[in-house]
Design an enzyme around this catalytic site. Sequence first.
Site, PDB file in Angstrom:
ATOM      1  N   GLU A  21       0.848  -1.200   0.000  1.00 53.19           N
ATOM      2  CA  GLU A  21       0.000   0.000   0.000  1.00 53.19           C
ATOM      3  C   GLU A  21       0.874   1.237   0.000  1.00 53.19           C
ATOM      4  OE1 GLU A  21      -2.792   0.602   3.144  1.00 53.19           O
ATOM      5  OE2 GLU A  21      -3.751  -1.350   2.927  1.00 53.19           O
ATOM      6  N   GLU A  72     -13.668   5.969  -0.757  1.00 52.93           N
ATOM      7  CA  GLU A  72     -14.608   5.101  -0.035  1.00 52.93           C
ATOM      8  C   GLU A  72     -15.265   5.901   1.083  1.00 52.93           C
ATOM      9  OE1 GLU A  72     -12.710   1.080   0.670  1.00 52.93           O
ATOM     10  OE2 GLU A  72     -11.035   2.119  -0.311  1.00 52.93           O
ATOM     11  N   LYS A  83     -15.348   4.890   5.209  1.00 51.89           N
ATOM     12  CA  LYS A  83     -14.154   4.659   6.013  1.00 51.89           C
ATOM     13  C   LYS A  83     -14.137   5.621   7.196  1.00 51.89           C
ATOM     14  CE  LYS A  83     -10.353   3.201   4.511  1.00 51.89           C
ATOM     15  NZ  LYS A  83      -8.995   3.036   3.928  1.00 51.89           N
ATOM     16  N   GLU A 128      -8.908   9.850   4.996  1.00 51.61           N
ATOM     17  CA  GLU A 128      -9.143   8.413   4.863  1.00 51.61           C
ATOM     18  C   GLU A 128     -10.163   8.096   3.773  1.00 51.61           C
ATOM     19  OE1 GLU A 128      -7.842   5.582   6.353  1.00 51.61           O
ATOM     20  OE2 GLU A 128      -6.279   6.986   6.952  1.00 51.61           O
TER      21      GLU A 128
END
Length: 403
Positions: A275, A329, A332, A338
Amino acid sequence: MAFAALLSRSSRLVICALLCISLFSELGLVRRAAALGINYGQVGNNLPPPPQVVQLLSSLRISKVRIYDVNPQVLSAFANTGIELIVTVPDDLVPGMAASASQALQWVTAGVRPYFPATRVTGIAVGNEVFTGDDAQLKASLVPAMRNLHAALAQLGMDAYVRVSTANSLAVLATSYPPSQGVFTQDAAPYMAQLLRFLSDTSAPFWINAYPYFAYKDDPTKVSLDYALSNPYRVGAVDPYTHLQYTSMLYAQVDAVTFAAARLGYGNVPVHVSETGWPSKGDANEAGATVENARQYNRNLLMRQISGEGTPLRPKLRLEVYLFALFNEDMKPGPTSERNYGLYQPDMSMVYNVGLNQLSTTSAASLSLATSPASRTDVRKDFAGLCLVTSLAMLLITQALLL
């Protein structure tokens, strides 16, 4: 009729020559895009269905994807695409798999085997950042669970195709700078010795989640933004012990992990980035979380991937990198950043243009904008190869015109 036949033959030779040039450019492009990976998270209530996601990834020529579960719909959607897939065992299943080989076998048999090999599963990530958490039982269970999963894969004849590893936070390092002084924390070191032994025995990579963004956000007045963004235009750091020059903080972090592993006797284990990314939006106290910085960070990594660049410690070994993430997203938890790491919005529109969409329509040479030595060398090789093919093509055209 004779003239028409000659004209037809000449036309075919010209077309063949042009196809040679086109094919060379296309093959060079595919070769360079082959190492790029991306994380496909699904913590959102408005994400497109998996078949549409797979169409998007295929159109972008993404060849490696990491998901955070074994969702049957996702696994089915990736069937017969050729895209390599890393799947994930959630933390809560790890202790049971460590205690029972049959549980590990059952998980592989139910969650992975039915889709394999049509869906090209090449890796299993067991847990996520376990060794920097607070759960002592989970830490102790991780490597035994990995051993049982590997044994299950061997029992099913899949161990030659699927590697078992775990994604680690960069916080497993007590020291990451300079890279040559990389060392694991005292708490993590005993677990790391077990993990590295397993990875070495099974030819699996060490996965690290590394985010230079956090270093910049925490101290923007002292951390160079160019260095954090992996801008290739100037040296960001020089290791005083090895004299290796770094233009990318991410690559320096990877080398620090390699040195830390070598101190435990496992310098042969490859380090891959499971990541990394940069948010395009953040809260007021999240310095550097902008669209332009996110675009620049991911663009720089894409260019390094296309050029086949390795780290200064391992310059000839292309660093495998999985960008985080495919989508923003919305569910999250945590700060605004985030929910804003995605390259794409849930409606599949780009948050910013990092250049991935150009891969399907543009030659590799015109995409290689980075000015790192590795990139320039790679472009020269492409140019030499293209000249050779072009010369051959021109010879065919000349012969055609003389007929």
